[in-house]
Design an enzyme around this catalytic site. Sequence first.
Site, PDB file in Angstrom:
ATOM      1  N   LYS A 142       9.588  59.855 -22.353  1.00  0.00           N
ATOM      2  CA  LYS A 142      10.431  58.650 -22.285  1.00  0.00           C
ATOM      3  C   LYS A 142       9.761  57.582 -23.159  1.00  0.00           C
ATOM      4  CE  LYS A 142      13.065  56.642 -18.550  1.00  0.00           C
ATOM      5  NZ  LYS A 142      14.340  56.617 -19.224  1.00  0.00           N
TER       6      LYS A 142
HETATM    7  N1  PMP Z   1      18.129  61.181 -20.446  1.00  0.00           N
HETATM    8  C1  PMP Z   1      17.759  59.980 -20.928  1.00  0.00           C
HETATM    9  C2  PMP Z   1      17.734  59.758 -22.395  1.00  0.00           C
HETATM   10  C3  PMP Z   1      17.409  58.945 -20.035  1.00  0.00           C
HETATM   11  O1  PMP Z   1      17.037  57.760 -20.503  1.00  0.00           O
HETATM   12  C4  PMP Z   1      17.476  59.193 -18.642  1.00  0.00           C
HETATM   13  C5  PMP Z   1      17.141  58.094 -17.674  1.00  0.00           C
HETATM   14  N2  PMP Z   1      15.803  58.111 -17.310  1.00  0.00           N
HETATM   15  C6  PMP Z   1      17.851  60.473 -18.201  1.00  0.00           C
HETATM   16  C7  PMP Z   1      18.172  61.442 -19.134  1.00  0.00           C
HETATM   17  C8  PMP Z   1      17.887  60.815 -16.750  1.00  0.00           C
HETATM   18  O2  PMP Z   1      16.591  61.005 -16.242  1.00  0.00           O
HETATM   19  P1  PMP Z   1      16.225  60.677 -14.729  1.00  0.00           P
HETATM   20  O3  PMP Z   1      17.191  61.400 -13.881  1.00  0.00           O
HETATM   21  O4  PMP Z   1      14.845  61.158 -14.574  1.00  0.00           O
HETATM   22  O5  PMP Z   1      16.371  59.204 -14.591  1.00  0.00           O
END
Ligand code: PMP
Length: 315
Positions: free
Chosen positions: A159
């Site tokens: 991220k």
């Molecule tokens: N893909 C992206 C690009 C994101 O920014 C997010 C949000 N965190 C997700 C998927 C979903 O991940 P999560 O369920 O861990 O929040």
Amino acid sequence: MQVSHLPYCYFEGEIIPIEDAKVSIATHALQYGTGVFAGIRGYLDRDGSTINIFRLRDHMTRFSQSAGLIKIDLGVDIDGLCEIAVELTRRNAPTSNIYFRPYAYKSGLDLGPTLRGVDNNFAIYLLPLDNYYSAEDGLSVMVSSWSRIQDNAIPARGKISGAYINSAITKDEAVEYGFDDAILLNSRGKVSEGSACNMMLVRRGVLITPPVTADILEGITRRSVLQIARDAGIAVEEREVDRTELYVADEIFFCGTGVQVTPVTKIDRRPVGNGKVGPITSRIQRTFFDTVQGKTAEYREWLTPVAIEAAVAAD
Ligand code: PMP
């Protein structure tokens, strides 16, 4: 989305008022996007005095791994990160649903985009956050003209702050064209994910989602939804998805910390299935919201409950 933050944050090793958490304009992460972050929800329990933090350990584990990808050593283990989040919750004593934003970054003022030898730091701040899409209305989504970043350019698995230009440019295009959001294809032309969420589709009763090698963020909500589906006896496939499968899908939905579980009922202006929220989406949505609001015992282990005492805020 303009937001007001909760009063206390963690910054440079201590809990301080958010207005005192400042960095220099020359900060490496600000200049080169060399930061990583997490997004974690805390839900106000039905009892009104507990915040249930959703999958805190899993989020902190991914946060730490994202940091490692750009050579940031947080200097605190997963337990330590979780403790800081819990302590911040207590100190801020929120009375609504909240969102945590841990941020690890190259804090040095060095010139030049490199990773080695640049100082690091991390912070965590909080804000109140409710649903930002209504769960009942399906979204109208386009297939983006932009491609998802690929693993050997900027890993979507981490991220990484700088990578979010890819999300921003995608979302911006979608909104400019009158859509709610967009789905990105990866550089191989296969479906990857939404601008800031994972996506799933249903075909003939099978729940399908792109694999972790499709240039997606390995979402924690995605993992939760897959488990909820398997436990409910729904067949699940993690496999490559073609663009045109979106046009013949019976159901599509987004999942992620921000969007939670949100149906998509139009794709490129075509109705998804019969254009209404489908039965598998509704079923998963219901279990998901019951879980995070502490209404069911089934996935209790996903929640870190933090008791809030109003008096603590006045410390
Ligand atoms: N893909 C992206 C690009 C994101 O920014 C997010 C949000 N965190 C997700 C998927 C979903 O991940 P999560 O369920 O861990 O929040």
